[in-house]
Write a protein that holds these residues in place. Structure first.
Motif, PDB file in Angstrom:
ATOM      1  N   LEU A 149      58.419  32.827  37.950  1.00 52.67           N
ATOM      2  CA  LEU A 149      59.146  33.739  37.070  1.00 52.67           C
ATOM      3  C   LEU A 149      60.421  34.244  37.726  1.00 52.67           C
ATOM      4  CD1 LEU A 149      56.360  33.668  35.557  1.00 52.67           C
ATOM      5  CD2 LEU A 149      56.915  35.991  34.812  1.00 52.67           C
ATOM      6  N   THR A 150      60.375  34.446  39.038  1.00 53.64           N
ATOM      7  CA  THR A 150      61.577  34.900  39.738  1.00 53.64           C
ATOM      8  C   THR A 150      62.684  33.856  39.647  1.00 53.64           C
ATOM      9  OG1 THR A 150      60.264  36.233  41.273  1.00 53.64           O
ATOM     10  CG2 THR A 150      62.494  35.675  41.959  1.00 53.64           C
ATOM     11  N   VAL A 151      62.342  32.585  39.822  1.00 54.35           N
ATOM     12  CA  VAL A 151      63.323  31.503  39.717  1.00 54.35           C
ATOM     13  C   VAL A 151      63.906  31.449  38.308  1.00 54.35           C
ATOM     14  CG1 VAL A 151      63.649  29.000  39.803  1.00 54.35           C
ATOM     15  CG2 VAL A 151      62.272  30.144  41.560  1.00 54.35           C
ATOM     16  N   ALA A 152      63.052  31.498  37.294  1.00 50.56           N
ATOM     17  CA  ALA A 152      63.509  31.398  35.909  1.00 50.56           C
ATOM     18  C   ALA A 152      64.280  32.633  35.472  1.00 50.56           C
ATOM     19  CB  ALA A 152      62.323  31.170  34.980  1.00 50.56           C
ATOM     20  N   ALA A 153      64.078  33.764  36.145  1.00 50.48           N
ATOM     21  CA  ALA A 153      64.856  34.962  35.842  1.00 50.48           C
ATOM     22  C   ALA A 153      66.248  34.899  36.440  1.00 50.48           C
ATOM     23  CB  ALA A 153      64.132  36.206  36.356  1.00 50.48           C
ATOM     24  N   LEU A 154      66.430  34.055  37.462  1.00 47.30           N
ATOM     25  CA  LEU A 154      67.734  33.928  38.115  1.00 47.30           C
ATOM     26  C   LEU A 154      68.707  33.077  37.305  1.00 47.30           C
ATOM     27  CD1 LEU A 154      69.541  34.412  40.617  1.00 47.30           C
ATOM     28  CD2 LEU A 154      68.501  32.364  41.623  1.00 47.30           C
ATOM     29  N   GLY A 155      68.201  31.985  36.721  1.00 38.80           N
ATOM     30  CA  GLY A 155      69.109  31.078  36.016  1.00 38.80           C
ATOM     31  C   GLY A 155      68.344  30.106  35.142  1.00 38.80           C
ATOM     32  N   PRO A 156      69.071  29.167  34.516  1.00 39.63           N
ATOM     33  CA  PRO A 156      68.463  28.279  33.511  1.00 39.63           C
ATOM     34  C   PRO A 156      67.689  27.105  34.097  1.00 39.63           C
ATOM     35  CG  PRO A 156      70.783  27.778  33.723  1.00 39.63           C
ATOM     36  CD  PRO A 156      70.525  28.951  34.628  1.00 39.63           C
ATOM     37  N   TYR A 157      66.807  27.402  35.032  1.00 35.86           N
ATOM     38  CA  TYR A 157      65.968  26.357  35.611  1.00 35.86           C
ATOM     39  C   TYR A 157      64.793  26.044  34.696  1.00 35.86           C
ATOM     40  CZ  TYR A 157      68.458  27.269  39.948  1.00 35.86           C
ATOM     41  OH  TYR A 157      69.433  27.424  40.902  1.00 35.86           O
ATOM     42  N   THR A 158      64.292  24.823  34.801  1.00 35.44           N
ATOM     43  CA  THR A 158      63.000  24.482  34.230  1.00 35.44           C
ATOM     44  C   THR A 158      62.000  24.496  35.375  1.00 35.44           C
ATOM     45  OG1 THR A 158      63.952  23.108  32.483  1.00 35.44           O
ATOM     46  CG2 THR A 158      61.640  22.726  33.042  1.00 35.44           C
ATOM     47  N   VAL A 159      61.030  25.392  35.301  1.00 31.85           N
ATOM     48  CA  VAL A 159      60.062  25.565  36.375  1.00 31.85           C
ATOM     49  C   VAL A 159      58.686  25.116  35.885  1.00 31.85           C
ATOM     50  CG1 VAL A 159      59.078  27.134  38.077  1.00 31.85           C
ATOM     51  CG2 VAL A 159      61.372  27.567  37.159  1.00 31.85           C
ATOM     52  N   TYR A 160      58.171  24.075  36.507  1.00 36.20           N
ATOM     53  CA  TYR A 160      56.819  23.607  36.209  1.00 36.20           C
ATOM     54  C   TYR A 160      55.863  24.357  37.133  1.00 36.20           C
ATOM     55  CZ  TYR A 160      59.457  19.904  33.960  1.00 36.20           C
ATOM     56  OH  TYR A 160      60.330  19.205  33.160  1.00 36.20           O
ATOM     57  N   ALA A 161      55.014  25.188  36.539  1.00 38.47           N
ATOM     58  CA  ALA A 161      54.106  26.021  37.311  1.00 38.47           C
ATOM     59  C   ALA A 161      52.713  25.401  37.268  1.00 38.47           C
ATOM     60  CB  ALA A 161      54.090  27.434  36.761  1.00 38.47           C
ATOM     61  N   VAL A 162      52.360  24.672  38.318  1.00 39.78           N
ATOM     62  CA  VAL A 162      51.097  23.942  38.378  1.00 39.78           C
ATOM     63  C   VAL A 162      50.035  24.828  39.019  1.00 39.78           C
ATOM     64  CG1 VAL A 162      49.921  22.005  39.479  1.00 39.78           C
ATOM     65  CG2 VAL A 162      52.148  21.667  38.402  1.00 39.78           C
ATOM     66  N   GLU A 163      48.957  25.064  38.296  1.00 40.71           N
ATOM     67  CA  GLU A 163      47.878  25.917  38.790  1.00 40.71           C
ATOM     68  C   GLU A 163      46.544  25.455  38.214  1.00 40.71           C
ATOM     69  OE1 GLU A 163      45.448  27.860  40.492  1.00 40.71           O
ATOM     70  OE2 GLU A 163      47.472  28.432  41.134  1.00 40.71           O
ATOM     71  N   PRO A 164      45.639  24.928  39.060  1.00 40.47           N
ATOM     72  CA  PRO A 164      44.381  24.386  38.545  1.00 40.47           C
ATOM     73  C   PRO A 164      43.313  25.440  38.255  1.00 40.47           C
ATOM     74  CG  PRO A 164      44.520  24.038  40.903  1.00 40.47           C
ATOM     75  CD  PRO A 164      45.834  24.626  40.489  1.00 40.47           C
ATOM     76  N   ASP A 165      43.432  26.628  38.855  1.00 42.29           N
ATOM     77  CA  ASP A 165      42.402  27.645  38.678  1.00 42.29           C
ATOM     78  C   ASP A 165      42.542  28.320  37.312  1.00 42.29           C
ATOM     79  OD1 ASP A 165      41.491  30.631  38.872  1.00 42.29           O
ATOM     80  OD2 ASP A 165      40.495  29.655  40.557  1.00 42.29           O
ATOM     81  N   PRO A 166      41.500  28.319  36.471  1.00 42.16           N
ATOM     82  CA  PRO A 166      41.611  28.885  35.109  1.00 42.16           C
ATOM     83  C   PRO A 166      41.992  30.356  35.082  1.00 42.16           C
ATOM     84  CG  PRO A 166      39.632  27.528  35.313  1.00 42.16           C
ATOM     85  CD  PRO A 166      40.178  27.687  36.693  1.00 42.16           C
ATOM     86  N   GLU A 167      41.477  31.149  36.019  1.00 40.95           N
ATOM     87  CA  GLU A 167      41.802  32.581  36.019  1.00 40.95           C
ATOM     88  C   GLU A 167      43.263  32.807  36.379  1.00 40.95           C
ATOM     89  OE1 GLU A 167      40.610  36.654  38.389  1.00 40.95           O
ATOM     90  OE2 GLU A 167      39.085  35.085  38.158  1.00 40.95           O
ATOM     91  N   HIS A 168      43.743  32.119  37.406  1.00 45.42           N
ATOM     92  CA  HIS A 168      45.156  32.231  37.762  1.00 45.42           C
ATOM     93  C   HIS A 168      46.034  31.716  36.623  1.00 45.42           C
ATOM     94  CE1 HIS A 168      43.822  33.372  41.608  1.00 45.42           C
ATOM     95  NE2 HIS A 168      43.776  32.189  42.205  1.00 45.42           N
ATOM     96  N   SER A 169      45.624  30.608  36.029  1.00 41.48           N
ATOM     97  CA  SER A 169      46.404  30.006  34.950  1.00 41.48           C
ATOM     98  C   SER A 169      46.516  30.938  33.749  1.00 41.48           C
ATOM     99  CB  SER A 169      45.768  28.673  34.540  1.00 41.48           C
ATOM    100  OG  SER A 169      46.549  28.011  33.577  1.00 41.48           O
ATOM    101  N   ALA A 170      45.435  31.660  33.444  1.00 42.82           N
ATOM    102  CA  ALA A 170      45.470  32.613  32.336  1.00 42.82           C
ATOM    103  C   ALA A 170      46.446  33.752  32.621  1.00 42.82           C
ATOM    104  CB  ALA A 170      44.067  33.160  32.079  1.00 42.82           C
ATOM    105  N   ALA A 171      46.436  34.262  33.861  1.00 43.29           N
ATOM    106  CA  ALA A 171      47.373  35.315  34.237  1.00 43.29           C
ATOM    107  C   ALA A 171      48.805  34.797  34.202  1.00 43.29           C
ATOM    108  CB  ALA A 171      47.027  35.850  35.626  1.00 43.29           C
ATOM    109  N   LEU A 172      49.004  33.562  34.645  1.00 40.82           N
ATOM    110  CA  LEU A 172      50.323  32.937  34.611  1.00 40.82           C
ATOM    111  C   LEU A 172      50.867  32.874  33.188  1.00 40.82           C
ATOM    112  CD1 LEU A 172      52.661  31.197  35.760  1.00 40.82           C
ATOM    113  CD2 LEU A 172      51.108  29.240  35.657  1.00 40.82           C
TER     114      LEU A 172
END
Length: 263
Positions: A61-84
């Motif tokens: 989120l910090t990267v995407a707040a800086l500029g028009p990047y496309t950020v692929y956020a890979v997270e296999p854990d369901p709990e972390h993924s839900a928070a993401l």
């Protein structure tokens, strides 16, 4: 979100208002640590970035707040993924780029990207050993390097300090050179780049000559020209001089001021 609905404000120096972050099991890093890692980002403007093992999305989120990047956020854990996913939704109006949550492992990610930011799981977080596991970390970083574009490929990773030499040696065999080591008591941050990277130069003079905007040399001080069309941040690394071209925006000006104050 693991039963937690309480958000944590994350105030970034280039944002007027804080991000609204919902944590998962892992505590959200301090703003200082988030910025320490994200300041090493040198992806091309509008580039593609992979946050490998994204957790609840602090880096993404910090990267995407800086500029028009496309950020692929890979997270296999369901709990972390839900928070993401919740954090992406909560901050949608603040983000200038896209954060794309992907509930999968790094080995399942195949799209080419320009940069990888990662805090690999080791020890208990790896699910393999209670102590840091070098082979696991090297395998994880290999999967990260596999998706990097050679001409723009850079890797920013956290690691146990005792793994630094092994990682540097291993990455050199993959064609990646060490840029910078930031040592900490319990962890270190390494910056590595492709030996074929197009934005590196052998010396300061060559880097400055290649710059297309107002030249700002990291850690040397100076003033930002508010009328400049764009800025060229020239950064000395162990493997060469890097030029990062960015437009003149309010968030970029605030971001770059951190490079002019000191290392």
């Amino acid at each position: 979100m693991g039963g937690s609905e309480r958000s944590v404000p994350v105030l970034l120096p280039f944002l007027e208002d804080p991000l609204t972050m919902f944590p998962s099991r892992v505590i959200i890093p301090s703003t200082r640590y988030i910025m320490e890692v994200v300041r090493d980002l040198r992806a091309p403007w509008r580039g593609e970035v992979l946050d490998a093992g994204a957790g609840c999305g602090s880096f993404a989120l910090t990267v995407a707040a800086l500029g028009p990047y496309t950020v692929y956020a890979v997270e296999p854990d369901p709990e972390h993924s839900a928070a993401l996913s919740a954090n992406v939704s909560a901050n949608r109006d603040v983000l200038l780029g896209d954060v794309l949550p992907l509930e999968c492992s790094i080995e399942d990610f195949r799209r080419p990207v320009d940069e990888v930011l990662t805090d690999p799981p080791w020890g208990l977080r790896s699910g393999i050993s209670r102590t840091p596991d070098l082979e696991f970390v090297l395998s994880f970083l290999d999967a990260c390097v596999d998706v990097l574009r050679p001409k723009t490929g850079r890797l920013v990773t956290r690691c146990p300090p005792e793994f630094i030499d092994d990682i540097v040696d291993h990455m050199s065999e993959r064609g990646y050179l060490l840029d910078r080591v930031k040592r900490r008591h319990k962890a270190a941050v390494l910056v590595l780049r492709s030996e074929d990277h197009r934005d590196y130069y052998d010396d300061r003079e060559s880097a400055v000559a290649a710059a297309g905007g107002q030249v700002l040399v990291a850690w040397e001080g100076g003033e930002l020209d508010p009328e400049a069309d764009r800025y060229s941040l020239v950064t000395p690394y162990e493997s060469g001089w890097h030029v990062w071209e960015v437009p003149n925006t309010g968030r970029i000006r605030e971001f770059l001021r951190g490079f002019l104050k000191g290392g």
